[in-house]
Design a protein around this motif. Structure first.
Motif, short mmCIF file in Angstrom:
data_model
loop_
_atom_site.label_atom_id
_atom_site.label_comp_id
_atom_site.label_asym_id
_atom_site.label_seq_id
_atom_site.Cartn_x
_atom_site.Cartn_y
_atom_site.Cartn_z
N VAL A 1 0.85 -1.19 0.00
CA VAL A 1 0.00 0.00 0.00
C VAL A 1 0.88 1.24 0.00
N ASP A 2 0.56 2.19 -0.92
CA ASP A 2 1.18 3.52 -0.86
C ASP A 2 0.43 4.30 0.21
N VAL A 3 1.09 4.59 1.31
CA VAL A 3 0.42 5.13 2.49
C VAL A 3 -0.21 6.49 2.18
N ALA A 4 0.51 7.35 1.48
CA ALA A 4 -0.03 8.68 1.18
C ALA A 4 -1.29 8.57 0.33
N ASP A 5 -1.27 7.70 -0.69
CA ASP A 5 -2.46 7.52 -1.53
C ASP A 5 -3.62 6.96 -0.74
N GLN A 6 -3.32 6.03 0.17
CA GLN A 6 -4.39 5.43 0.97
C GLN A 6 -5.04 6.46 1.89
N ILE A 7 -4.22 7.32 2.51
CA ILE A 7 -4.79 8.34 3.40
C ILE A 7 -5.60 9.35 2.59
N THR A 8 -5.10 9.73 1.42
CA THR A 8 -5.83 10.68 0.57
C THR A 8 -7.18 10.10 0.15
N ALA A 9 -7.18 8.79 -0.20
CA ALA A 9 -8.43 8.15 -0.59
C ALA A 9 -9.42 8.12 0.56
N CYS A 10 -8.91 7.87 1.78
CA CYS A 10 -9.79 7.83 2.97
C CYS A 10 -10.41 9.20 3.22
N ILE A 11 -9.61 10.25 3.08
CA ILE A 11 -10.11 11.60 3.34
C ILE A 11 -11.10 12.02 2.26
N ASP A 12 -10.77 11.70 1.00
CA ASP A 12 -11.62 12.09 -0.11
C ASP A 12 -12.97 11.39 -0.06
N ALA A 13 -12.97 10.10 0.32
CA ALA A 13 -14.22 9.35 0.37
C ALA A 13 -15.18 9.91 1.39
N ARG A 14 -14.68 10.62 2.37
CA ARG A 14 -15.54 11.15 3.45
C ARG A 14 -15.65 12.67 3.38
N ALA A 15 -15.18 13.25 2.26
CA ALA A 15 -15.30 14.69 2.04
C ALA A 15 -14.63 15.49 3.14
N TRP A 16 -13.44 15.06 3.52
CA TRP A 16 -12.70 15.76 4.58
C TRP A 16 -11.49 16.53 4.03
N LEU A 17 -11.42 16.71 2.72
CA LEU A 17 -10.23 17.30 2.13
C LEU A 17 -9.96 18.70 2.68
N ASP A 18 -11.02 19.46 2.94
CA ASP A 18 -10.82 20.82 3.43
C ASP A 18 -10.53 20.88 4.92
N ALA A 19 -10.78 19.79 5.63
CA ALA A 19 -10.62 19.80 7.09
C ALA A 19 -9.36 19.07 7.56
N VAL A 20 -8.63 18.45 6.65
CA VAL A 20 -7.48 17.64 7.05
C VAL A 20 -6.25 18.12 6.30
N GLU A 21 -5.14 18.29 7.04
CA GLU A 21 -3.85 18.62 6.47
C GLU A 21 -2.99 17.36 6.47
N LEU A 22 -2.51 16.97 5.29
CA LEU A 22 -1.73 15.74 5.16
C LEU A 22 -0.26 16.08 4.96
N ASP A 23 0.57 15.49 5.81
CA ASP A 23 2.02 15.65 5.69
C ASP A 23 2.62 14.26 5.48
#
Length: 509
Positions: free
Chosen positions: A354-376
Protein backbone atom coordinates in the motif's frame (compact mmCIF):
# COMPACT_ATOMS: atom_id res chain seq x y z
CA UNK A 1 14.90 -1.18 64.54
CA UNK A 2 15.29 -4.59 66.11
CA UNK A 3 12.07 -5.82 64.45
CA UNK A 4 13.38 -4.99 60.97
CA UNK A 5 16.85 -6.44 61.52
CA UNK A 6 15.76 -10.09 60.97
CA UNK A 7 14.09 -9.04 57.72
CA UNK A 8 17.26 -7.36 56.48
CA UNK A 9 19.29 -10.39 57.53
CA UNK A 10 16.89 -12.69 55.69
CA UNK A 11 17.09 -10.53 52.54
CA UNK A 12 20.88 -10.47 52.79
CA UNK A 13 21.01 -14.26 53.12
CA UNK A 14 18.55 -14.63 50.26
CA UNK A 15 20.79 -12.49 48.07
CA UNK A 16 23.91 -14.35 49.15
CA UNK A 17 22.29 -17.80 48.84
CA UNK A 18 19.83 -17.44 45.96
CA UNK A 19 18.45 -21.00 45.79
CA UNK A 20 16.66 -23.09 48.37
CA UNK A 21 19.00 -26.03 47.78
CA UNK A 22 22.10 -23.96 48.56
CA UNK A 23 20.47 -22.60 51.71
CA UNK A 24 19.59 -26.08 52.93
CA UNK A 25 23.09 -27.39 52.24
CA UNK A 26 24.66 -24.42 54.02
CA UNK A 27 22.34 -24.77 57.02
CA UNK A 28 22.99 -28.52 57.25
CA UNK A 29 26.73 -27.91 56.97
CA UNK A 30 26.70 -25.21 59.64
CA UNK A 31 24.68 -27.35 62.03
CA UNK A 32 26.94 -30.36 61.42
CA UNK A 33 30.05 -28.23 61.78
CA UNK A 34 28.81 -26.68 65.02
CA UNK A 35 27.86 -30.06 66.47
CA UNK A 36 31.11 -31.73 65.34
CA UNK A 37 33.32 -28.90 66.58
CA UNK A 38 31.49 -28.77 69.91
CA UNK A 39 31.70 -32.54 70.40
CA UNK A 40 35.33 -32.64 69.30
CA UNK A 41 36.24 -29.73 71.54
CA UNK A 42 34.57 -31.27 74.58
CA UNK A 43 36.14 -34.66 73.86
CA UNK A 44 39.56 -33.08 73.37
CA UNK A 45 39.49 -31.09 76.59
CA UNK A 46 38.14 -33.98 78.65
CA UNK A 47 40.75 -36.33 77.19
CA UNK A 48 43.50 -33.74 77.64
CA UNK A 49 42.61 -33.21 81.27
CA UNK A 50 42.47 -36.96 81.88
CA UNK A 51 45.80 -37.65 80.13
CA UNK A 52 47.69 -34.83 81.84
CA UNK A 53 46.15 -35.57 85.23
CA UNK A 54 47.08 -39.23 84.99
CA UNK A 55 50.63 -38.43 83.86
CA UNK A 56 51.24 -35.81 86.52
CA UNK A 57 49.72 -37.89 89.35
CA UNK A 58 51.90 -40.84 88.44
CA UNK A 59 55.02 -38.69 88.22
CA UNK A 60 54.32 -36.77 91.44
CA UNK A 61 53.47 -39.92 93.42
CA UNK A 62 56.67 -41.54 92.23
CA UNK A 63 58.66 -38.39 93.04
CA UNK A 64 57.22 -38.17 96.52
CA UNK A 65 57.99 -41.82 97.23
CA UNK A 66 61.46 -41.45 95.75
CA UNK A 67 62.17 -38.43 97.98
CA UNK A 68 61.05 -40.32 101.05
CA UNK A 69 63.19 -43.33 100.12
CA UNK A 70 66.38 -41.51 99.06
CA UNK A 71 66.44 -38.06 100.65
CA UNK A 72 64.18 -38.35 103.64
CA UNK A 73 66.89 -39.78 105.90
CA UNK A 74 69.75 -37.46 104.92
CA UNK A 75 71.76 -36.50 108.05
CA UNK A 76 71.58 -32.97 109.27
CA UNK A 77 75.32 -32.58 108.84
CA UNK A 78 75.15 -33.87 105.28
CA UNK A 79 77.69 -33.24 102.59
CA UNK A 80 77.08 -32.11 99.03
CA UNK A 81 78.21 -35.50 97.77
CA UNK A 82 75.50 -37.25 99.73
CA UNK A 83 72.94 -34.83 98.25
CA UNK A 84 74.28 -35.56 94.74
CA UNK A 85 74.00 -39.33 95.29
CA UNK A 86 70.42 -38.89 96.47
CA UNK A 87 69.56 -36.83 93.40
CA UNK A 88 70.96 -39.45 91.03
CA UNK A 89 69.14 -42.27 92.81
CA UNK A 90 65.86 -40.37 92.69
CA UNK A 91 66.16 -39.86 88.95
CA UNK A 92 66.51 -43.59 88.24
CA UNK A 93 62.77 -44.39 88.10
CA UNK A 94 60.33 -45.55 85.50
CA UNK A 95 58.82 -42.06 85.24
CA UNK A 96 61.96 -40.71 83.56
CA UNK A 97 62.11 -37.30 85.19
CA UNK A 98 65.04 -35.08 86.15
CA UNK A 99 65.84 -34.08 89.73
CA UNK A 100 67.39 -31.08 91.46
CA UNK A 101 68.06 -31.08 95.26
CA UNK A 102 68.87 -27.90 97.17
CA UNK A 103 70.45 -28.06 100.64
CA UNK A 104 73.20 -26.81 102.95
CA UNK A 105 76.23 -28.43 104.55
CA UNK A 106 76.78 -28.17 108.28
CA UNK A 107 79.01 -25.17 107.76
CA UNK A 108 76.30 -23.33 105.84
CA UNK A 109 77.70 -24.02 102.40
CA UNK A 110 74.89 -24.12 99.82
CA UNK A 111 74.62 -27.40 97.91
CA UNK A 112 72.93 -27.91 94.55
CA UNK A 113 72.65 -31.49 93.30
CA UNK A 114 71.20 -32.28 89.83
CA UNK A 115 70.71 -35.60 88.15
CA UNK A 116 71.43 -33.93 84.79
CA UNK A 117 73.15 -30.59 85.15
CA UNK A 118 73.03 -29.82 81.42
CA UNK A 119 69.29 -30.38 81.08
CA UNK A 120 67.77 -29.29 84.38
CA UNK A 121 69.09 -26.85 86.98
CA UNK A 122 67.74 -24.77 89.82
CA UNK A 123 67.23 -21.82 87.46
CA UNK A 124 64.71 -23.83 85.49
CA UNK A 125 62.39 -24.03 88.51
CA UNK A 126 59.66 -21.35 88.30
CA UNK A 127 60.11 -18.69 90.95
CA UNK A 128 56.49 -18.95 92.11
CA UNK A 129 56.88 -22.70 92.67
CA UNK A 130 60.12 -22.24 94.57
CA UNK A 131 58.53 -19.64 96.88
CA UNK A 132 55.55 -21.94 97.46
CA UNK A 133 57.89 -24.80 98.44
CA UNK A 134 60.01 -22.64 100.71
CA UNK A 135 57.03 -20.97 102.39
CA UNK A 136 54.92 -24.12 102.42
CA UNK A 137 51.91 -22.32 100.97
CA UNK A 138 49.81 -22.47 97.82
CA UNK A 139 50.17 -19.61 95.37
CA UNK A 140 48.36 -18.70 92.15
CA UNK A 141 49.59 -20.75 89.21
CA UNK A 142 50.62 -23.77 91.26
CA UNK A 143 48.82 -26.67 92.90
CA UNK A 144 49.45 -28.46 96.15
CA UNK A 145 49.78 -32.22 96.41
CA UNK A 146 49.41 -34.28 99.57
CA UNK A 147 52.55 -34.35 101.74
CA UNK A 148 53.28 -30.74 100.87
CA UNK A 149 54.10 -31.54 97.26
CA UNK A 150 53.60 -28.67 94.78
CA UNK A 151 53.49 -28.78 91.00
CA UNK A 152 53.16 -26.50 88.04
CA UNK A 153 52.97 -26.99 84.25
CA UNK A 154 55.40 -24.85 82.31
CA UNK A 155 56.75 -24.47 78.81
CA UNK A 156 60.49 -24.72 78.30
CA UNK A 157 62.72 -23.63 75.46
CA UNK A 158 61.48 -24.68 72.03
CA UNK A 159 57.90 -24.74 73.28
CA UNK A 160 58.22 -28.13 74.97
CA UNK A 161 55.73 -28.70 77.81
CA UNK A 162 56.98 -29.82 81.24
CA UNK A 163 55.62 -30.78 84.61
CA UNK A 164 57.69 -29.29 87.45
CA UNK A 165 57.12 -30.48 91.03
CA UNK A 166 58.77 -29.65 94.32
CA UNK A 167 58.66 -30.39 98.04
CA UNK A 168 60.56 -29.67 101.22
CA UNK A 169 61.59 -32.70 103.25
CA UNK A 170 59.95 -32.85 106.63
CA UNK A 171 62.48 -32.65 109.41
CA UNK A 172 64.57 -30.24 111.36
CA UNK A 173 65.96 -27.23 109.61
CA UNK A 174 67.84 -26.79 107.47
CA UNK A 175 65.74 -29.17 105.40
CA UNK A 176 66.71 -29.82 101.80
CA UNK A 177 64.13 -29.14 99.06
CA UNK A 178 63.79 -31.24 95.97
CA UNK A 179 62.40 -30.52 92.49
CA UNK A 180 61.60 -32.72 89.56
CA UNK A 181 60.89 -31.95 85.91
CA UNK A 182 59.14 -34.37 83.65
CA UNK A 183 58.70 -33.84 79.92
CA UNK A 184 55.10 -33.95 78.70
CA UNK A 185 56.10 -34.33 75.05
CA UNK A 186 54.70 -37.88 74.77
CA UNK A 187 51.36 -36.77 76.17
CA UNK A 188 51.44 -33.69 73.96
CA UNK A 189 52.07 -35.85 70.88
CA UNK A 190 49.18 -38.10 71.87
CA UNK A 191 46.94 -35.06 72.28
CA UNK A 192 48.10 -33.66 68.94
CA UNK A 193 47.28 -36.98 67.27
CA UNK A 194 43.91 -36.90 69.01
CA UNK A 195 43.29 -33.34 67.76
CA UNK A 196 44.14 -34.37 64.20
CA UNK A 197 41.85 -37.38 64.49
CA UNK A 198 39.02 -35.22 65.78
CA UNK A 199 39.67 -32.68 63.00
CA UNK A 200 39.52 -35.41 60.36
CA UNK A 201 36.36 -36.77 61.97
CA UNK A 202 34.86 -33.27 61.92
CA UNK A 203 35.74 -32.87 58.24
CA UNK A 204 34.23 -36.25 57.43
CA UNK A 205 31.12 -35.34 59.41
CA UNK A 206 30.92 -32.08 57.44
CA UNK A 207 31.20 -33.95 54.13
CA UNK A 208 28.62 -36.50 55.27
CA UNK A 209 26.32 -33.66 56.35
CA UNK A 210 26.73 -31.98 52.97
CA UNK A 211 25.84 -35.21 51.18
CA UNK A 212 22.86 -35.78 53.43
CA UNK A 213 21.85 -32.15 52.89
CA UNK A 214 22.00 -32.71 49.14
CA UNK A 215 19.72 -35.72 49.45
CA UNK A 216 17.36 -33.87 51.79
CA UNK A 217 17.42 -30.75 49.61
CA UNK A 218 16.68 -32.80 46.51
CA UNK A 219 13.78 -34.49 48.26
CA UNK A 220 12.47 -31.11 49.44
CA UNK A 221 13.17 -29.06 46.32
CA UNK A 222 11.70 -31.62 43.90
CA UNK A 223 8.07 -31.09 45.02
CA UNK A 224 8.69 -27.35 45.25
CA UNK A 225 9.99 -27.37 41.67
CA UNK A 226 6.98 -29.41 40.56
CA UNK A 227 4.74 -26.86 42.26
CA UNK A 228 6.57 -24.01 40.51
CA UNK A 229 6.26 -25.68 37.11
CA UNK A 230 2.59 -26.42 37.73
CA UNK A 231 2.00 -22.78 38.73
CA UNK A 232 3.72 -21.64 35.53
CA UNK A 233 1.55 -23.94 33.41
CA UNK A 234 -1.51 -22.69 35.26
CA UNK A 235 -0.46 -19.12 34.54
CA UNK A 236 -0.12 -20.00 30.85
CA UNK A 237 -3.78 -20.98 30.80
CA UNK A 238 -3.47 -24.75 31.22
CA UNK A 239 -6.19 -24.93 33.84
CA UNK A 240 -6.28 -28.73 33.90
CA UNK A 241 -2.85 -28.80 35.57
CA UNK A 242 -2.82 -30.89 38.76
CA UNK A 243 -0.18 -32.17 41.14
CA UNK A 244 0.22 -35.77 42.22
CA UNK A 245 -0.44 -36.14 45.93
CA UNK A 246 2.11 -38.21 47.87
CA UNK A 247 2.63 -38.31 51.61
CA UNK A 248 0.90 -36.44 54.40
CA UNK A 249 3.43 -33.71 55.18
CA UNK A 250 3.15 -29.95 54.69
CA UNK A 251 4.24 -30.17 51.05
CA UNK A 252 1.50 -32.68 50.36
CA UNK A 253 -0.97 -30.33 52.01
CA UNK A 254 0.36 -27.49 49.83
CA UNK A 255 -0.09 -29.64 46.72
CA UNK A 256 -3.62 -30.47 47.80
CA UNK A 257 -4.36 -26.76 48.28
CA UNK A 258 -2.92 -26.03 44.83
CA UNK A 259 -5.13 -28.68 43.24
CA UNK A 260 -8.20 -27.30 44.98
CA UNK A 261 -7.33 -23.75 43.87
CA UNK A 262 -6.72 -24.93 40.28
CA UNK A 263 -10.04 -26.82 40.29
CA UNK A 264 -11.89 -23.78 41.57
CA UNK A 265 -10.15 -21.52 39.05
CA UNK A 266 -10.92 -23.87 36.17
CA UNK A 267 -14.57 -23.98 37.18
CA UNK A 268 -14.84 -20.19 37.48
CA UNK A 269 -13.00 -19.60 34.20
CA UNK A 270 -15.20 -22.14 32.42
CA UNK A 271 -18.28 -20.42 33.82
CA UNK A 272 -17.03 -16.97 32.82
CA UNK A 273 -16.03 -18.24 29.37
CA UNK A 274 -19.47 -19.74 28.92
CA UNK A 275 -21.12 -16.48 29.91
CA UNK A 276 -18.80 -14.48 27.68
CA UNK A 277 -19.48 -16.81 24.77
CA UNK A 278 -23.20 -16.48 25.37
CA UNK A 279 -22.93 -12.68 25.46
CA UNK A 280 -20.82 -12.63 22.33
CA UNK A 281 -23.21 -14.94 20.54
CA UNK A 282 -26.14 -12.80 21.66
CA UNK A 283 -24.51 -9.62 20.32
CA UNK A 284 -23.61 -11.32 17.05
CA UNK A 285 -27.09 -12.78 16.64
CA UNK A 286 -28.75 -9.49 17.48
CA UNK A 287 -26.51 -7.65 15.04
CA UNK A 288 -27.47 -10.08 12.27
CA UNK A 289 -31.12 -9.92 13.20
CA UNK A 290 -31.06 -6.13 13.18
CA UNK A 291 -29.55 -5.98 9.71
CA UNK A 292 -32.68 -7.34 8.01
CA UNK A 293 -35.15 -4.72 9.29
CA UNK A 294 -32.43 -2.09 9.14
CA UNK A 295 -31.96 -2.77 5.42
CA UNK A 296 -35.63 -2.14 4.82
CA UNK A 297 -35.62 0.98 6.96
CA UNK A 298 -32.53 2.27 5.17
CA UNK A 299 -34.25 1.80 1.81
CA UNK A 300 -37.23 3.82 3.04
CA UNK A 301 -35.00 6.58 4.46
CA UNK A 302 -33.21 6.83 1.10
CA UNK A 303 -36.54 7.42 -0.60
CA UNK A 304 -37.50 9.96 2.04
CA UNK A 305 -34.17 11.70 1.64
CA UNK A 306 -34.71 11.98 -2.13
CA UNK A 307 -38.20 13.42 -1.59
CA UNK A 308 -37.20 15.63 1.35
CA UNK A 309 -37.59 18.87 -0.66
CA UNK A 310 -41.19 17.96 -1.58
CA UNK A 311 -42.25 17.15 1.97
CA UNK A 312 -44.39 19.33 4.19
CA UNK A 313 -42.10 21.73 6.12
CA UNK A 314 -43.80 20.66 9.31
CA UNK A 315 -42.64 17.04 8.97
CA UNK A 316 -39.26 17.67 7.30
CA UNK A 317 -37.33 17.92 10.62
CA UNK A 318 -38.81 14.61 11.76
CA UNK A 319 -37.83 12.97 8.49
CA UNK A 320 -34.30 14.34 8.80
CA UNK A 321 -34.09 12.95 12.37
CA UNK A 322 -35.23 9.53 11.13
CA UNK A 323 -32.62 9.60 8.37
CA UNK A 324 -29.70 10.56 10.70
CA UNK A 325 -30.69 8.12 13.43
CA UNK A 326 -31.11 5.32 10.88
CA UNK A 327 -27.60 5.96 9.62
CA UNK A 328 -26.34 6.03 13.19
CA UNK A 329 -28.09 2.74 13.91
CA UNK A 330 -26.54 1.23 10.78
CA UNK A 331 -23.06 2.32 11.86
CA UNK A 332 -23.67 0.88 15.33
CA UNK A 333 -24.77 -2.48 13.91
CA UNK A 334 -21.73 -2.64 11.62
CA UNK A 335 -19.44 -1.75 14.50
CA UNK A 336 -21.00 -4.39 16.74
CA UNK A 337 -20.53 -7.03 14.06
CA UNK A 338 -16.90 -5.97 13.66
CA UNK A 339 -16.36 -6.19 17.41
CA UNK A 340 -17.86 -9.67 17.57
CA UNK A 341 -15.47 -10.81 14.84
CA UNK A 342 -12.52 -9.55 16.88
CA UNK A 343 -13.82 -11.22 20.04
CA UNK A 344 -14.38 -14.50 18.23
CA UNK A 345 -10.89 -14.38 16.70
CA UNK A 346 -12.26 -14.60 13.15
CA UNK A 347 -10.98 -11.21 11.97
CA UNK A 348 -8.75 -11.81 8.95
CA UNK A 349 -5.99 -9.67 7.52
CA UNK A 350 -5.43 -9.47 3.76
CA UNK A 351 -1.99 -7.94 3.22
CA UNK A 352 -1.06 -5.92 0.18
CA UNK A 353 1.58 -3.36 -0.78
CA UNK A 354 0.00 0.00 0.00
CA UNK A 355 1.18 3.52 -0.86
CA UNK A 356 0.42 5.13 2.49
CA UNK A 357 -0.03 8.68 1.18
CA UNK A 358 -2.46 7.52 -1.53
CA UNK A 359 -4.39 5.43 0.97
CA UNK A 360 -4.79 8.34 3.40
CA UNK A 361 -5.83 10.68 0.57
CA UNK A 362 -8.43 8.15 -0.59
CA UNK A 363 -9.79 7.83 2.97
CA UNK A 364 -10.11 11.60 3.34
CA UNK A 365 -11.62 12.09 -0.11
CA UNK A 366 -14.22 9.35 0.37
CA UNK A 367 -15.54 11.15 3.45
CA UNK A 368 -15.30 14.69 2.04
CA UNK A 369 -12.70 15.76 4.58
CA UNK A 370 -10.23 17.30 2.13
CA UNK A 371 -10.82 20.82 3.43
CA UNK A 372 -10.62 19.80 7.09
CA UNK A 373 -7.48 17.64 7.05
CA UNK A 374 -3.85 18.62 6.47
CA UNK A 375 -1.73 15.74 5.16
CA UNK A 376 2.02 15.65 5.69
CA UNK A 377 3.17 12.47 3.92
CA UNK A 378 5.85 11.92 1.34
CA UNK A 379 4.95 9.97 -1.75
CA UNK A 380 6.55 6.60 -2.18
CA UNK A 381 6.24 5.33 1.42
CA UNK A 382 5.04 1.77 0.88
CA UNK A 383 3.93 -0.65 3.59
CA UNK A 384 2.56 -4.17 3.52
CA UNK A 385 -0.83 -3.72 5.17
CA UNK A 386 -4.51 -4.55 4.86
CA UNK A 387 -5.93 -1.56 2.89
CA UNK A 388 -9.47 -1.99 4.23
CA UNK A 389 -8.39 -2.13 7.85
CA UNK A 390 -5.98 0.79 7.41
CA UNK A 391 -8.93 2.79 6.04
CA UNK A 392 -10.98 1.86 9.14
CA UNK A 393 -8.12 2.95 11.42
CA UNK A 394 -7.68 6.31 9.68
CA UNK A 395 -11.42 6.98 9.41
CA UNK A 396 -12.00 6.39 13.11
CA UNK A 397 -9.02 8.43 14.28
CA UNK A 398 -9.59 11.37 11.89
CA UNK A 399 -13.34 11.32 12.51
CA UNK A 400 -12.78 11.33 16.27
CA UNK A 401 -10.37 14.27 15.95
CA UNK A 402 -12.85 16.27 13.84
CA UNK A 403 -15.69 15.62 16.31
CA UNK A 404 -13.81 16.51 19.47
CA UNK A 405 -11.01 18.80 18.33
CA UNK A 406 -12.38 20.56 15.29
CA UNK A 407 -10.55 21.34 12.08
CA UNK A 408 -7.96 21.41 10.82
CA UNK A 409 -6.78 17.91 11.72
CA UNK A 410 -3.17 17.20 10.85
CA UNK A 411 -2.06 13.75 9.66
CA UNK A 412 1.69 13.17 9.39
CA UNK A 413 3.49 10.06 8.21
CA UNK A 414 7.08 8.97 8.84
CA UNK A 415 9.15 5.80 9.13
CA UNK A 416 11.37 4.67 11.98
CA UNK A 417 13.55 1.68 11.12
CA UNK A 418 11.03 -0.98 10.01
CA UNK A 419 8.00 0.80 11.50
CA UNK A 420 5.40 3.03 9.89
CA UNK A 421 4.36 5.88 12.20
CA UNK A 422 1.15 7.87 11.61
CA UNK A 423 0.28 10.84 13.86
CA UNK A 424 -3.27 12.24 13.93
CA UNK A 425 -3.43 15.52 15.88
CA UNK A 426 -6.26 18.02 16.42
CA UNK A 427 -6.57 21.61 17.66
CA UNK A 428 -8.97 20.89 20.52
CA UNK A 429 -8.57 21.25 24.28
CA UNK A 430 -6.88 17.87 24.60
CA UNK A 431 -7.83 14.82 26.62
CA UNK A 432 -8.10 15.07 30.42
CA UNK A 433 -5.44 13.06 32.20
CA UNK A 434 -8.01 10.89 33.97
CA UNK A 435 -9.58 10.03 30.61
CA UNK A 436 -6.37 9.09 28.75
CA UNK A 437 -6.17 5.51 30.11
CA UNK A 438 -9.74 4.81 28.94
CA UNK A 439 -9.97 6.40 25.47
CA UNK A 440 -9.75 2.99 23.76
CA UNK A 441 -12.28 1.31 26.04
CA UNK A 442 -15.50 0.18 24.43
CA UNK A 443 -18.53 2.46 24.84
CA UNK A 444 -16.43 4.94 26.82
CA UNK A 445 -17.35 8.59 26.32
CA UNK A 446 -15.78 11.52 28.11
CA UNK A 447 -19.04 13.46 27.96
CA UNK A 448 -18.14 15.53 31.01
CA UNK A 449 -15.15 17.08 29.29
CA UNK A 450 -16.20 17.15 25.62
CA UNK A 451 -19.36 17.96 23.69
CA UNK A 452 -21.92 15.19 23.28
CA UNK A 453 -20.78 12.74 20.65
CA UNK A 454 -23.09 11.07 18.17
CA UNK A 455 -20.78 8.07 17.94
CA UNK A 456 -21.30 4.65 19.43
CA UNK A 457 -18.24 4.67 21.64
CA UNK A 458 -16.72 1.84 19.60
CA UNK A 459 -14.72 3.73 17.00
CA UNK A 460 -11.43 4.02 18.89
CA UNK A 461 -11.66 0.46 20.24
CA UNK A 462 -12.21 -0.84 16.67
CA UNK A 463 -9.20 1.19 15.51
CA UNK A 464 -7.17 -0.36 18.32
CA UNK A 465 -8.18 -3.91 17.36
CA UNK A 466 -7.34 -3.28 13.70
CA UNK A 467 -3.91 -2.00 14.69
CA UNK A 468 -3.33 -5.04 16.88
CA UNK A 469 -4.17 -7.55 14.16
CA UNK A 470 -1.39 -5.91 12.13
CA UNK A 471 1.01 -6.48 15.01
CA UNK A 472 1.21 -2.77 15.80
CA UNK A 473 0.16 -0.38 18.56
CA UNK A 474 -1.73 2.88 18.95
CA UNK A 475 -1.32 5.41 21.78
CA UNK A 476 -2.95 8.69 22.80
CA UNK A 477 -1.38 11.75 24.41
CA UNK A 478 -1.72 15.50 24.69
CA UNK A 479 0.52 17.75 22.64
CA UNK A 480 2.61 20.38 24.41
CA UNK A 481 0.85 23.20 22.56
CA UNK A 482 -2.63 21.78 23.11
CA UNK A 483 -4.75 19.22 21.35
CA UNK A 484 -4.77 15.43 21.32
CA UNK A 485 -2.33 13.29 19.37
CA UNK A 486 -3.01 9.68 18.39
CA UNK A 487 0.07 7.78 17.20
CA UNK A 488 -0.21 4.55 15.18
CA UNK A 489 2.82 2.28 14.78
CA UNK A 490 2.58 -0.51 12.20
CA UNK A 491 5.23 -2.89 10.83
CA UNK A 492 6.29 -1.91 7.32
CA UNK A 493 6.64 -5.49 6.18
CA UNK A 494 3.52 -7.09 7.59
CA UNK A 495 5.10 -8.91 10.53
CA UNK A 496 1.97 -10.27 12.18
CA UNK A 497 1.66 -12.38 15.33
CA UNK A 498 1.52 -16.04 14.27
CA UNK A 499 -1.82 -16.69 15.94
CA UNK A 500 -3.46 -13.65 14.27
CA UNK A 501 -2.17 -14.12 10.71
CA UNK A 502 -4.89 -15.29 8.35
CA UNK A 503 -4.60 -18.11 5.83
CA UNK A 504 -5.35 -15.70 3.03
CA UNK A 505 -2.58 -13.42 4.21
CA UNK A 506 -0.12 -16.34 4.18
CA UNK A 507 -1.08 -17.24 0.62
CA UNK A 508 -0.58 -13.74 -0.66
CA UNK A 509 2.80 -13.51 1.01
Amino acid sequence: MSERSPGRLARWLAGLLPTLRIRLVVVFALVALTAAVSASGIAYWLTRDAVLTRAQDAALDDFRKSMEDNAGELPRSMECGQLQDAAEKMAHTTQNYEVVLLGEESDGTRCVAASNRKAFSASDVPAALRRAVNEQRKVEGSNRHPYHLYWQRTTGSGGHPYLVGGAKLIGEKPTPSGYMRKSLDPEQKDLTSLAWSLGIATALALVAAALLAQVAARALVRPVRRLSEASQRLGEGKLDTRLELTGTDELAELSRTFNEAAESLQTRVADLSSREESSRRFVADMSHELRTPLTAISAVTEVLEEEQENLDPMIAPAVQLVISETRRLGDLVENLMEVTRFDAGTAKVVLDDVDVADQITACIDARAWLDAVELDADRGITARLDPRRLDVILANLIGNALKHGGSPVRVSVRTEDDTLVIDVSDQGPGIPEEVLPHVFDRFYKASASRPRSEGSGLGLSIALENVRVHGGEVTARNADGGGAVFTVRLPLYGELPEDEESDEGRERR
